[in-house]
Design an enzyme around this catalytic site. Structure first.
Site, PDB file in Angstrom:
ATOM      1  N   CYS A  77       0.836  -1.204   0.000  1.00 26.69           N
ATOM      2  CA  CYS A  77       0.000   0.000   0.000  1.00 26.69           C
ATOM      3  C   CYS A  77       0.876   1.261   0.000  1.00 26.69           C
ATOM      4  O   CYS A  77       1.551   1.524  -0.982  1.00 26.69           O
ATOM      5  CB  CYS A  77      -0.971  -0.037   1.179  1.00 26.69           C
ATOM      6  N   HIS A 171      -3.752  -5.159   1.055  1.00 26.43           N
ATOM      7  CA  HIS A 171      -3.161  -5.535   2.346  1.00 26.43           C
ATOM      8  C   HIS A 171      -3.193  -7.056   2.531  1.00 26.43           C
ATOM      9  O   HIS A 171      -4.219  -7.599   2.941  1.00 26.43           O
ATOM     10  CB  HIS A 171      -3.925  -4.853   3.494  1.00 26.43           C
ATOM     11  N   GLU A 173      -1.808  -8.694   4.765  1.00 30.06           N
ATOM     12  CA  GLU A 173      -1.702  -9.054   6.181  1.00 30.06           C
ATOM     13  C   GLU A 173      -3.051  -9.183   6.875  1.00 30.06           C
ATOM     14  O   GLU A 173      -3.132  -9.755   7.956  1.00 30.06           O
ATOM     15  CB  GLU A 173      -0.803  -8.043   6.912  1.00 30.06           C
TER      16      GLU A 173
END
Ligand code: XMP
Length: 533
Positions: A77, A171, A173
């Site tokens: 990002c 993202h 994660e």
């Protein structure tokens, strides 16, 4: 080691976790970390997201040295934008923030069905990903190519033509990116070639050796235990390392759950062999809490009283150790040897204090024992400071701490005092303890305990009308809270099967004297918090 440079994203710590889930050790550092001052050589670097735009005057900047280290880089990002910005790509502001799911189309290299870039190897043609950004790339830097696109982002994922440098707009994660963990796995295991050597077995061995070295052959450590996972695991680890030279103290502050002090004593002392003293200081705590309603005031009183009781107990332990040594023919050298205070600090607390913006504003003052025992001049020993909660649980299992304890929901230091909304009295504590124990018992019976992150009852300071037999009642209200959360920064309220709620409500209203009404809290965090106070 993978180095994660934090640009202030609320998800940065999750990147660290995902790396470790691949048994790869990862360390999060503020983006202001100068790379030439590092005391280790990372095998790869991940640049996190950020609430900033690369155009902001005060935007956090990456040390350009990252591009000279010759190690793989993954920009996530803002990390992608910052990387592109540094390498002369183009970043533009979107008309509005993109926040939510997107479908990433993975690009084939060299025509259809040939191959895909190493980052997405084996992950198929498309995947659901999670986006949260205001800016995006409008041109890629020279020597890069596109490896993934979405409907709104033509440069959603890019890779360097010859170096192992990658940038992704989404993202990986967060769990909403369904195969995000695998993307991180590709990066750390296949691209950075990190070994899967970060295991709990290794950790235990290394930590025990470290503790023994720190404490020396005679040093003594004291530590508070609460019955929670962190303090229990830390205590057991200390016991493994230095045996009875570790003294655990449990303070009964009068606002614990039902039978808690007794259960902790049995488990820690009898089952796990830890040297434990339980101090019943409930009168003192309840007397100091009398007529106090303000939550911060309650926290302060409990925190300070805890310190007083703990210090007094620690002094006694030191005196007893001195006596014992004398009895055994020594000169009472134990005096002054209680040098260490065990703290169950976890990695998220450490991260909080290393953020490049400084510790974030505390919304509630969570009480903490450490650093406050100034007069005793105790040094801190923090064996869990590298670990996340899940890792502490895994460690607990390896240390043979029983399952129900390792999986226990968190319980706040100020205990039931912040779940009794009015003044805290013995009677109110008793009502809440009873209702809470029924609630938890039914959750366990329904087999739902492990899928809920935290559940508890709250006692409201209001009375409502009810009817029992032919009689009108006018009694207090219990509200039930249950949430699911990954890190307690955000939380969703839990959707119970109706029959479970029905049973809980019926049991509480029937069995708990003083309660004639039960409600269920359907608020998420934010805007609510998990606790009511
Ligand atoms: P909130 O209410 O802030 O809670 O959304 C997030 C998590 O923190 C716990 N909590 C505390 N823990 N001392 C603690 O040790 C405190 O004063 C305290 N206040 C909240 C809460 O139980 C939840 O797990």
């Amino acid at each position: 080691t993978i180095l994660i440079l934090d640009f202030g994203s609320q998800y940065s710590h999750l990147i660290t976790r995902r790396c470790r889930e691949w048994n790869v050790y990862a360390e999060l550092m503020p983006c202001t970390q100068r790379l030439k001052d590092l005391n280790f050589k990372p095998k790869g670097i991940i640049l996190s997201g950020s609430p900033y735009s690369v155009y902001d005057d005060d935007a956090p900047r990456v040390d350009p040295e990252v591009f000279n280290l010759g190690v793989p880089i993954l920009g996530i990002c803002y990390g992608l934008q910052e990387m592109a910005w540094n390498l002369k790509g183009k970043v533009t502001k979107c008309d509005h923030r993109e926040y939510g799911f997107a479908n990433l189309q993975i690009s084939k290299i060299d025509g259809p069905n040939k191959s895909v870039d190493a980052l997405f190897e084996g992950l198929g043609d498309e995947m659901q990903v999670w986006m949260s950004h205001g800016d995006q790339l409008s041109a890629i830097p020279d020597d890069f190519h596109v490896i993934g696109t979405t409907n709104t982002a033509p440069f959603a994922a890019i890779a360097h033509n010859s170096k192992p440098w990658y940038g992704i707009q989404f993202h990986p994660e967060v769990t909403h990116s369904l195969r995000g963990k695998e993307v991180i796995g590709r990066f750390v295991r296949d691209i950075c070639k990190c070994n899967a050597s970060w295991t709990m077995e290794e950790f235990i061995g290394k930590e025990i050796t470290r503790i023994r070295q720190i404490c020396g052959p005679k040093g003594r450590v004291i530590g508070a235990v609460s019955g929670g996972v962190d303090s229990t695991v830390a205590a057991k680890l200390m016991h493994e390392a230095i045996g009875d030279r570790f003294h655990a103290i449990m303070v009964d502050n009068g606002v614990l759950r039902l039978n808690e002090a007794k259960q902790v004593h049995e488990m820690l002392n009898k089952d796990l062999g830890v040297n434990l003293t339980v101090v019943d200081a409930s009168d003192l705590f309840l007397q100091r809490l009398k007529d106090v309603e303000d939550p911060e005031q309650k926290r302060k009183i409990i925190g300070n009283t805890f310190i007083n009781v703990f210090e007094e107990e620690a002094t006694k332990i030191e005196a007893a150790a001195e006596e014992e040594e004398k009895k055994n023919g020594g000169k009472g050298e134990a005096k002054g040897r209680v040098e260490w205070l065990l703290q169950g600090t976890l990695y998220p607390d450490v991260i909080e204090s290393i953020s490049f913006k400084g510790p974030s504003a505390t919304i509630k003052t969570h009480h903490n024992v450490g650093g406050l025992l100034k007069d005793m001049k105790l040094k801190l020993i923090e064996p869990l400071r590298e670990l996340f909660k899940d890792e502490v649980r895994a460690l607990g299992r390896l240390l043979k701490i029983p399952h129900h304890l390792v999986q226990r929901h968190p319980f706040p230091g100020p205990g039931l005092a912040i779940r009794i909304l009015g003044p805290v009295t013995r009677e109110q504590v008793k009502i809440l303890q009873h209702a809470d124990s029924i609630y938890i018992e039914e959750i366990r019976k329904a087999g739902l305990y492990d899928e809920i992150s935290q559940a508890f009852a709250v006692l409201l300071p209001v009375k409502a009308v009810g009817v029992m037999g032919d009689k009108r009642t006018y009694e207090q209200v219990i509200t039930l809270r249950a949430v699911q959360s990954e890190d307690f920064m955000t939380a969703d309220w839990y959707v119970f099967p109706p029959e479970v709620l029905r049973r809980i409500s019926s049991r509480i209203t029937n069995e708990v004297a003083g309660i004639n009404r039960v409600t269920y809290d359907i608020s998420s965090k934010p805007p609510s918090t998990v606790e009511w106070l």
